[in-house]
Design a protein around this motif. Structure first.
Motif: not given
Length: 578
Positions: A177-188
């Motif tokens: 959701n953060c990758a979409v909402d905040q238009k940025g990379p995320v790390h799992i």
């Protein structure tokens, strides 16, 4: 039973060909519940493209993603190249793309692309397999401290635990959701314990999936005071950085361009077009006198889009700041010029129509004054280009008009993007460059990913150092047949000859310019590219007439230019504009 198509690209020194093999098989899932949860949540949240770098610790994810018909998987061995390839895909698809790697230093190789995605606002989902926490810092092989290792340049970090749980599901959902909402990379970061390769025919987990909704909420009544400022100002400058094609309503561009008190300046990567737009910023402002600087200094500066290439416009606005600087972006605002006064957290398509209702046309000669200067600069540019011999500058004059209409242009950083800024580009061509961090490290990989993501005929214009630095990008089985690389080989980092402080010494050529005598011929042969060369205007014209015709495999045109002459012709150009 699912049916998928396995696509195998066969390489030989003569050509590259594709073999399509229909496969039918029973669905296979990894036995490890955490891996099942990741795969199922990704599937249900619509992440379809998965770029995998081979390894053992990420085997549970590889097994699940690669054997599921809802995912399109790509195998790219070099993690740095894989991440930039995924970035290019996400750039074009405008939705999250995942990269998956094994444990240890593999995830660190993602960092350059992660930083680029962060500053370019591209949704990249990094999934790193990890050893269990009990194995970290005890001397076990292929282990590092992976939790939060990308935290400075990600918008969310999900450090999962080994046992599948509602909390893990929540973190995976929030990351996407953060990758979409905040238009940025995320790390799992996902720890897996051996055995890693065991499989099941059915899912054994029931995951929780949270929806996401992106809104563009804006209250227009707050615009009245800004409209009043606008209506009492005679000089307004609109500066547009990196911008996706067709993302701004053309009617907004048209209305701004017809206002006599407004000058619209764009970067090559803005993908905006109008006859009254200034698209060669450096050519216009570099020769300004003090009197012209003052005449051009805006009362109001409005910015939107991503990063700005032009160092000259940055220097100008820092020295001659506007009274008001408003930035329009739903997420971020950088105080690039040291004078930011307001950030409107909304998209330009929402803001401008509301703002126009508060504005009126004022008497001004600001736009016409600047357009008259532009006309003069264009005449002098044409005269100068006609007077100089073959060099980097002449190459761009010749190459850019030869690009196919309705195609995509990717440009590498350093000299290439700066030369491109000096020319107008056909309005049907979409232009991209990794301007988030402005690095040379993944230009080719990004361009290939973008070519795959867009399905458009794609050309990469790159310099020799950038190309050599990212040569593993060609180690890629997915390069489209209509992908073309135009490589300017001037024997080193030519931009360092343009920058202040250049001195012709062994230290300069070795440690700054990185002088070399390599060519791309053997790389082209090894990776199945059709290879062309040019070193004069006539041979370049011949090559350009061939490389975009009926391509049966990717093509590479290497253009050799004089190392010691390029900087002189460019620097003299700006002096000739006075």
């Amino acid at each position: 039973m699912a049916k998928v198509i396995l696509v195998i690209k066969h390489f030989s020194f003569a050509k590259a060909s594709y073999i399509c093999i229909p496969l039918e098989f029973h669905m296979v899932y990894p036995k490890i519940p955490l891996a099942q949860s990741i795969i199922e949540i990704f599937r249900r949240k619509g992440i379809q493209h998965i770029v995998i770098s081979p390894g053992s610790r990420n085997a549970p994810l590889t097994i699940g993603f690669a054997q599921h018909p809802d995912f399109k998987c790509y195998s790219i061995a070099d993690e740095r190249s894989a991440a930039f390839f995924a970035l290019g895909l996400a750039q074009q698809l405008c939705k999250p793309v995942a990269v998956v790697c094994t444990s240890g230093s593999a995830v660190l190789n993602y960092y350059p692309a992660v930083a680029e995605a962060f500053y370019s606002q591209i949704p990249l989902v990094v999934v790193s397999a990890d050893r269990p926490s009990s194995k970290i810092d005890i001397g076990d092989g292929q282990t590092i401290r992976q939790e939060g290792v990308l935290a400075l340049h990600t918008v969310f970090n999900a450090n999962l635990t080994e046992v599948a749980s509602d909390e893990n599901d929540r973190l995976i959902n929030e990351a996407i959701n953060c990758a979409v909402d905040q238009k940025g990379p995320v790390h799992i970061n996902a720890p897996f314990e051996e055995p890693l390769y065991e499989t099941l025919a059915e899912l054994t987990v029931a995951v929780q999936v949270a929806s996401t909704a992106v809104t563009d909420f804006f209250v227009p009544e707050s615009l009245a005071e800004f409209g009043s400022i606008w209506n009492h100002s005679q000089k307004k400058l609109i500066l547009v950085g990196v911008n996706m094609p067709n993302s701004l309503d053309q009617e907004i561009v048209n209305q701004l361009a017809k206002d006599p008190s407004v000058v619209v300046m764009i970067e090559t990567t803005s993908n905006l077009h109008h006859p009254a737009i200034i698209d060669t910023i450096d050519t216009l402002i570099t020769p300004f006198t003090e009197e012209e600087n003052r005449a051009f200094q805006p009362d109001i500066l409005i910015t939107f889009g991503g990063m700005v290439v032009s160092k000259r416009i940055k220097a100008f606005l820092r020295k001659y700041p506007p009274q008001h600087h408003w930035h329009i972006d739903s997420l971020r605002a950088y105080d690039t010029f040291g004078c930011l006064s307001h950030h409107f957290k909304v998209s330009p398509n929402t803001w401008f129509p509301a703002f126009f209702q508060c504005t009126q046309t004022v008497t001004s000669n600001y736009r016409d004054y600047v357009l008259a200067i532009r006309a003069n600069r264009r005449e002098k540019t044409a005269t100068y280009l006609a007077s100089i011999p073959f060099c980097d500058f002449k190459v761009f004059e010749q190459v850019l008009p030869a690009l196919p209409r309705y195609s995509q242009l990717q440009i590498s950083n350093s000299s290439a993007i700066r030369y491109a800024q000096l020319f107008s580009i056909d309005s049907t061509i979409e232009v991209f460059c990794n301007r988030g961090t402005s690095g040379i490290d993944g230009s080719t990989s990004t361009a290939i990913g973008a070519a795959v993501g867009s399905n458009k005929q794609t050309t990469l214009i790159t310099g020799d150092i950038s190309f050599l630095y990212d040569s593993n990008a060609l180690w890629n089985a997915y390069i489209p047949q209509n992908f073309t690389i135009i490589l300017l080989n001037n024997g080193g980092g030519g931009i360092f000859r343009i920058l202040p402080g250049h001195q012709e010494t062994p230290i300069f050529t070795t440690f700054f310019e990185t002088a070399h005598c390599f060519t791309a011929q053997h790389l082209a042969a090894m990776y199945g590219f059709e290879y062309f060369t040019a070193s004069t205007q006539s041979t370049l014209a011949d090559a350009l007439s061939e490389i975009f015709k009926n391509a049966q495999r990717p093509r590479l045109l290497e253009i050799f230019t004089p190392t010691l002459e390029n900087d002189r012709h460019l620097l003299t150009f700006f002096k000739s504009l006075v």
